[in-house]
Design a protein around this motif. Structure first.
Motif, PDB file in Angstrom:
ATOM      1  N   GLY A  46     122.322  64.888 -44.905  1.00 31.55           N
ATOM      2  CA  GLY A  46     122.752  65.779 -43.862  1.00 31.55           C
ATOM      3  C   GLY A  46     123.083  67.512 -44.303  1.00 31.55           C
ATOM      4  O   GLY A  46     124.000  67.886 -43.511  1.00 31.55           O
ATOM      5  N   THR A  47     122.160  67.743 -45.023  1.00 35.57           N
ATOM      6  CA  THR A  47     122.492  69.144 -45.318  1.00 35.57           C
ATOM      7  C   THR A  47     122.205  70.268 -44.221  1.00 35.57           C
ATOM      8  O   THR A  47     122.938  71.059 -43.908  1.00 35.57           O
ATOM      9  N   LEU A  48     121.276  69.733 -43.363  1.00 28.57           N
ATOM     10  CA  LEU A  48     120.738  70.929 -41.964  1.00 28.57           C
ATOM     11  C   LEU A  48     122.077  70.505 -41.149  1.00 28.57           C
ATOM     12  O   LEU A  48     122.565  71.678 -40.449  1.00 28.57           O
ATOM     13  N   THR A  49     122.763  69.596 -41.003  1.00 26.69           N
ATOM     14  CA  THR A  49     123.892  69.236 -40.059  1.00 26.69           C
ATOM     15  C   THR A  49     125.010  70.282 -40.719  1.00 26.69           C
ATOM     16  O   THR A  49     125.712  70.599 -39.715  1.00 26.69           O
ATOM     17  N   LEU A  50     125.172  70.176 -41.881  1.00 26.73           N
ATOM     18  CA  LEU A  50     126.236  70.814 -42.618  1.00 26.73           C
ATOM     19  C   LEU A  50     126.197  72.378 -42.487  1.00 26.73           C
ATOM     20  O   LEU A  50     127.114  72.963 -42.146  1.00 26.73           O
ATOM     21  N   SER A  51     124.940  72.888 -42.658  1.00 36.60           N
ATOM     22  CA  SER A  51     124.658  74.308 -42.580  1.00 36.60           C
ATOM     23  C   SER A  51     124.715  74.638 -41.097  1.00 36.60           C
ATOM     24  O   SER A  51     125.293  75.907 -40.974  1.00 36.60           O
ATOM     25  N   ALA A 102     126.433  73.321 -38.848  1.00 34.92           N
ATOM     26  CA  ALA A 102     128.150  73.114 -38.344  1.00 34.92           C
ATOM     27  C   ALA A 102     128.805  74.478 -39.108  1.00 34.92           C
ATOM     28  O   ALA A 102     129.593  75.159 -38.555  1.00 34.92           O
ATOM     29  N   ALA A 103     128.455  74.683 -40.344  1.00 33.01           N
ATOM     30  CA  ALA A 103     129.169  76.148 -40.936  1.00 33.01           C
ATOM     31  C   ALA A 103     128.694  77.223 -40.225  1.00 33.01           C
ATOM     32  O   ALA A 103     129.559  78.199 -40.124  1.00 33.01           O
ATOM     33  N   MET A 104     127.507  77.556 -39.539  1.00 32.25           N
ATOM     34  CA  MET A 104     127.129  78.628 -39.009  1.00 32.25           C
ATOM     35  C   MET A 104     127.874  78.644 -37.696  1.00 32.25           C
ATOM     36  O   MET A 104     128.276  79.916 -37.057  1.00 32.25           O
ATOM     37  N   GLY A 105     128.077  77.565 -37.011  1.00 32.47           N
ATOM     38  CA  GLY A 105     128.987  77.533 -35.896  1.00 32.47           C
ATOM     39  C   GLY A 105     130.416  78.048 -35.977  1.00 32.47           C
ATOM     40  O   GLY A 105     130.804  78.750 -35.380  1.00 32.47           O
ATOM     41  N   LEU A 106     130.909  77.630 -37.316  1.00 31.09           N
ATOM     42  CA  LEU A 106     132.239  77.993 -37.663  1.00 31.09           C
ATOM     43  C   LEU A 106     132.320  79.507 -37.965  1.00 31.09           C
ATOM     44  O   LEU A 106     133.287  80.128 -37.551  1.00 31.09           O
ATOM     45  N   VAL A 107     131.268  79.978 -38.339  1.00 27.78           N
ATOM     46  CA  VAL A 107     131.512  81.469 -38.893  1.00 27.78           C
ATOM     47  C   VAL A 107     131.398  82.289 -37.590  1.00 27.78           C
ATOM     48  O   VAL A 107     132.050  83.389 -37.299  1.00 27.78           O
TER      49      VAL A 107
END
Length: 60
Positions: free
Chosen positions: A32-37, A39-44
């Protein structure tokens, strides 16, 4: 409000990217690395919108 200060289009783009990443990860990626990245971009982007928009509005 100009396009540079309008984060709605970027938030919508990241939401679409997140859905695509979830679908891809469900099919091909076991970690799930794409999902985590995505989600991290969305939080930023949400943090930038939350903290920097009042500063831009005060400067105008």
């Amino acid at each position: 409000m100009s396009l540079a200060l309008n984060f709605d289009w970027l938030t919508n783009l990241l939401a679409i990217l997140f859905v695509v990443a979830c679908l891809y990860d469900a099919r091909y990626d076991e970690y799930g690395t794409l999902t985590l990245s995505a989600a991290a971009m969305g939080l930023v982007v949400m943090a930038i919108e939350l903290f920097l928009r009042p500063a831009f509005e005060m400067s105008l």
